[in-house]
Design an enzyme around this catalytic site. Structure first.
Site, PDB file in Angstrom:
ATOM      1  N   TRP A  64       0.832  -1.206   0.000  1.00 42.84           N
ATOM      2  CA  TRP A  64       0.000   0.000   0.000  1.00 42.84           C
ATOM      3  C   TRP A  64       0.868   1.258   0.000  1.00 42.84           C
ATOM      4  CZ3 TRP A  64      -5.373   0.200   2.702  1.00 42.84           C
ATOM      5  CH2 TRP A  64      -6.198  -0.794   2.158  1.00 42.84           C
ATOM      6  N   ASP A  82       4.713  -0.006  11.137  1.00 46.10           N
ATOM      7  CA  ASP A  82       4.496  -1.433  11.343  1.00 46.10           C
ATOM      8  C   ASP A  82       5.292  -1.881  12.569  1.00 46.10           C
ATOM      9  OD1 ASP A  82       3.227  -3.721   9.326  1.00 46.10           O
ATOM     10  OD2 ASP A  82       4.630  -4.522  10.794  1.00 46.10           O
ATOM     11  N   ASP A  98       4.684  -0.538  17.698  1.00 47.91           N
ATOM     12  CA  ASP A  98       3.573  -1.429  18.059  1.00 47.91           C
ATOM     13  C   ASP A  98       2.381  -0.554  18.408  1.00 47.91           C
ATOM     14  OD1 ASP A  98       1.782  -3.265  19.028  1.00 47.91           O
ATOM     15  OD2 ASP A  98       3.161  -4.193  20.458  1.00 47.91           O
ATOM     16  N   ASP A 123      -4.297  -1.860   6.111  1.00 49.40           N
ATOM     17  CA  ASP A 123      -4.584  -3.193   5.576  1.00 49.40           C
ATOM     18  C   ASP A 123      -4.255  -4.248   6.638  1.00 49.40           C
ATOM     19  OD1 ASP A 123      -5.498  -4.816   3.475  1.00 49.40           O
ATOM     20  OD2 ASP A 123      -3.466  -5.255   2.799  1.00 49.40           O
ATOM     21  N   LYS A 163      -9.168  -2.309   6.440  1.00 53.14           N
ATOM     22  CA  LYS A 163      -9.683  -3.662   6.220  1.00 53.14           C
ATOM     23  C   LYS A 163     -10.463  -4.129   7.436  1.00 53.14           C
ATOM     24  CE  LYS A 163      -6.639  -7.069   5.799  1.00 53.14           C
ATOM     25  NZ  LYS A 163      -5.651  -7.865   5.031  1.00 53.14           N
TER      26      LYS A 163
END
Length: 218
Positions: A64, A82, A98, A123, A163
């Site tokens: 993405w 991430d 995190d 996502d 998502k």
């Protein structure tokens, strides 16, 4: 590896070889087939335009972020986040964080230097245990984290795309999303596998003064 595990792995490998989006991602040297999901979402809703500041949550391996970078027209206008490391993408900033940490939102706001973002993308998916009660809680904890981040860094009239997985509680999720956005739509891009329960919530027109209403997700 057990015999059953080997069969499952072999079946999955055959499926990947037949998947045209996997083949096309490989041909174009893309990070993942998910690139095509965001491409279709963007084509349908006109989400990403040059100059926007875009935040990609749960970005690794980078499909993405890779697509978003092609649409910003300016280096460093995509910030990828991430818990795992991610190979660098030219023009994309990366922060390893995190999002479940209690101070994650503050760390992210500090990293952004208090800039407000135009679009939040996610996502991400939680780990699936097979226990419906636990999985449902994990889903909603993830959505709550996304909404909390929106409340802190998404600008007025900004957009959110994330998502989610279709369950009996999907109407509740959509209703909560509608509280703080002008519109909220559900869309399943063609690159999403037909047997998957995943879909995407596309929320447009953030009402930042109503962001606290999303806390009911928790």
């Amino acid at each position: 590896m057990s015999r059953s595990s080997k069969r499952a792995a072999s079946k999955w490998q055959r499926f990947r070889q037949r998947d045209k989006f996997v083949r096309e991602a490989s041909r174009l040297d893309l990070r993942s087939r998910s690139y095509f999901k965001l491409e279709e979402l963007d084509r349908h809703y006109g989400l990403l335009t040059p100059g926007l500041l875009i935040l990609d949550l749960g970005a690794a391996p980078g499909g993405w972020s890779q697509y978003a970078r092609t649409k910003t027209g300016k280096a460093s206008n995509v910030v990828a986040v991430d818990i795992n490391p991610m190979k660098p993408i030219d023009g994309v900033q990366f922060i390893q964080l995190d999002l479940a940490d209690v101070d994650a939102v503050q760390k992210l706001a500090n990293y952004l230097k208090q800039r407000q973002v135009d679009v939040v993308l996610s996502d991400m998916a939680p780990n699936i245990t097979g226990n419906s009660a636990i999985d449902s809680r994990n889903y909603f904890d993830l959505y709550a984290a996304i909404f909390k981040i929106c409340g802190a860094v998404l600008k007025e009239s900004g957009s959110l795309v994330f998502k989610f997985f279709q369950t009996d509680e999907t109407p509740v999720l959509k209703k909560r999303c509608q509280l703080a956005f002008d519109s909220c739509r559900i869309y399943k891009p063609k690159p999403s596998r037909s047997h998957s329960q995943e879909s995407y919530m596309v929320a447009l027109g953030f009402r930042s003064h109503l962001a606290d209403l999303l806390s009911t997700m928790q």
